[in-house]
Design an enzyme around this catalytic site. Structure first.
Site, PDB file in Angstrom:
ATOM      1  N   ARG A 233       0.923  -0.894   0.386  1.00 16.22           N
ATOM      2  CA  ARG A 233       0.013  -0.091  -0.265  1.00 16.22           C
ATOM      3  C   ARG A 233       1.224   1.084   0.234  1.00 16.22           C
ATOM      4  O   ARG A 233       1.858   1.532   0.569  1.00 16.22           O
ATOM      5  CB  ARG A 233      -1.424  -0.145   1.030  1.00 16.22           C
ATOM      6  CG  ARG A 233      -1.844  -0.241   1.195  1.00 16.22           C
ATOM      7  CD  ARG A 233      -3.092  -0.989  -0.116  1.00 16.22           C
ATOM      8  NE  ARG A 233      -4.244  -1.563   0.069  1.00 16.22           N
ATOM      9  CZ  ARG A 233      -3.964  -2.622  -1.226  1.00 16.22           C
ATOM     10  NH1 ARG A 233      -3.133  -3.028  -1.449  1.00 16.22           N
ATOM     11  NH2 ARG A 233      -4.969  -3.606  -0.986  1.00 16.22           N
ATOM     12  N   GLU A 262      -2.154   7.440  -5.062  1.00 18.62           N
ATOM     13  CA  GLU A 262      -3.137   6.897  -5.997  1.00 18.62           C
ATOM     14  C   GLU A 262      -4.468   7.070  -6.189  1.00 18.62           C
ATOM     15  O   GLU A 262      -4.880   7.292  -8.057  1.00 18.62           O
ATOM     16  CB  GLU A 262      -1.846   5.988  -5.968  1.00 18.62           C
ATOM     17  CG  GLU A 262      -3.165   4.109  -5.355  1.00 18.62           C
ATOM     18  CD  GLU A 262      -2.848   3.004  -5.849  1.00 18.62           C
ATOM     19  OE1 GLU A 262      -3.515   2.478  -5.873  1.00 18.62           O
ATOM     20  OE2 GLU A 262      -1.546   2.855  -5.390  1.00 18.62           O
ATOM     21  N   HIS A 294      -0.201   0.000  -9.932  1.00 19.09           N
ATOM     22  CA  HIS A 294      -1.139  -0.934  -8.625  1.00 19.09           C
ATOM     23  C   HIS A 294      -0.920  -2.406  -9.781  1.00 19.09           C
ATOM     24  O   HIS A 294      -2.421  -2.784  -9.808  1.00 19.09           O
ATOM     25  CB  HIS A 294      -2.457  -0.389  -8.173  1.00 19.09           C
ATOM     26  CG  HIS A 294      -2.418  -1.155  -6.924  1.00 19.09           C
ATOM     27  ND1 HIS A 294      -2.993   0.063  -5.872  1.00 19.09           N
ATOM     28  CD2 HIS A 294      -2.360  -2.091  -6.559  1.00 19.09           C
ATOM     29  CE1 HIS A 294      -3.274  -0.683  -4.570  1.00 19.09           C
ATOM     30  NE2 HIS A 294      -3.133  -2.046  -5.092  1.00 19.09           N
TER      31      HIS A 294
END
Length: 338
Positions: A233, A262, A294
């Protein structure tokens, strides 16, 4: 039952629609859920969400007013959901508690190898028929020390690969994983892990206690030629502090599949826009930094498991069952800290 799914990726859509086929209708949207798009969910009892959807108190209120009763999150992480607000509104919230840990662990190693051996820089050069080796020297990983921050399922998978490389294994977690100790891992405090590791990889969830786990103090402890990998994360790393560390000429390389700001950037095409995030823009200027969007979880195996679990969560909800993937059910308060 017709289900509305937000933030569905192009490659994810056929898997999602195939899994629900013959059971329920599903409407897949590529837009992400936020305050502007929440009205689309009006009259949908079940809404499925992705990790970068915004489910704050206001959005959840909008969903509840529109008739939504269940949130089926298609990810393990749920820091984007205000669980207390969901409980107050009588919503049911479920997530995918686990999927292929190898998808993330293997990608984390892909980042580590790419950064260490300057693979992206080399590929860009050779595409232009520049075959020099200047600035491409990496290091053997065998015999060096890897620090694994978080040794759950993904951290264990990452550790197994590190063991195959012949690395010295250090770990940090709230509880030791016997499978990792059997591989030769030594559990140490965070300070020692940061100080002794040549490669540090993050595999802990984002909680209040882990936000900015890698801050200016932690970065200062790290070796000047250490590698830092984050596929967990974005909020685990204080990006501003990381930029200052890189400006000082420290760290051999950084591989990031996540970024703390993000949301609204990752999963979108911003190539024709001016990106206003100065911190991210500065981060991307460093030649020893590799940023991906991601995608560590994004394999057929992992996404297939995520989709199958999401379908099972929906079926449990409709049958009045509350399985182990349920975070909030009507009348239940979420655990402290969530």
């Amino acid at each position: 039952m017709e289900i509305l799914a937000f933030g569905v990726q192009v490659d994810e859509r056929p898997l999602l629609e195939r899994a629900f086929d013959g059971r329920h209708q599903i409407r897949s949207l590529d837009v992400f859920l936020n305050g502007d798009t929440a009205p689309i969910a009006a009259r949908y009892e079940i809404v499925s969400t992705a990790v970068n959807d915004e489910l704050n108190a206001d959005v959840l209120q909008e969903l509840a007013v529109g008739g939504t009763k269940m949130i089926a999150q298609r990810s393990t992480g749920y820091n984007n959901i205000d669980l207390r607000a969901a409980a107050d509104l009588g919503l049911t919230v479920a997530r995918v508690s686990s999927y292929s840990p190898y998808s993330v662990a293997e990608f984390a190693w892909g980042l580590a190898l790419a950064v260490n051996r300057r693979i992206v820089r080399a590929a860009n050069r050779t595409r232009n028929f520049d075959f020099r080796l200047d600035g491409l020297m990496g290091r053997d990983l065998r015999g060096r020390t890897v620090g694994v921050v978080g040794t759950g399922k993904i951290g264990e998978a990452f550790t197994r690969i590190a063991h195959g490389f012949g690395m010295r294994l250090l770990g940090w977690d709230i509880a030791e994983n016997p499978a990792c100790t059997e591989l030769g891992m030594t559990y140490v405090d965070r300070e020692r892990l940061f100080a002794e590791s040549d490669l540090i990889s993050l595999h802990v969830p984002l909680l209040a206690d882990t936000r900015h786990l890698v801050d200016a103090k932690a970065l200062a402890m790290m070796k000047d030629d250490a590698l830092l990998i984050n596929s967990s994360r974005g909020g685990l790393v204080d990006t501003a502090a990381l930029v200052e560390t890189l400006k000082a000429g420290r760290l051999l390389g950084v591989g990031l599949d996540v970024y703390e700001e993000e949301a609204g950037l990752f999963f979108f095409d911003k190539s024709l826009e001016v990106v206003e995030d100065d911190t991210l823009a500065r981060l991307m200027t460093f030649g020893n930094v590799l940023v991906t969007s991601h995608q560590a979880y994004f394999t057929e195996d992992a996404v297939g498991q995520i989709v199958d679990t999401t379908v099972a969560n929906v079926e449990d909800y409709l049958a009045g069952r509350a399985g182990g993937n349920f975070l909030v059910t009507p009348g239940q308060r979420p655990a402290a800290g969530r």
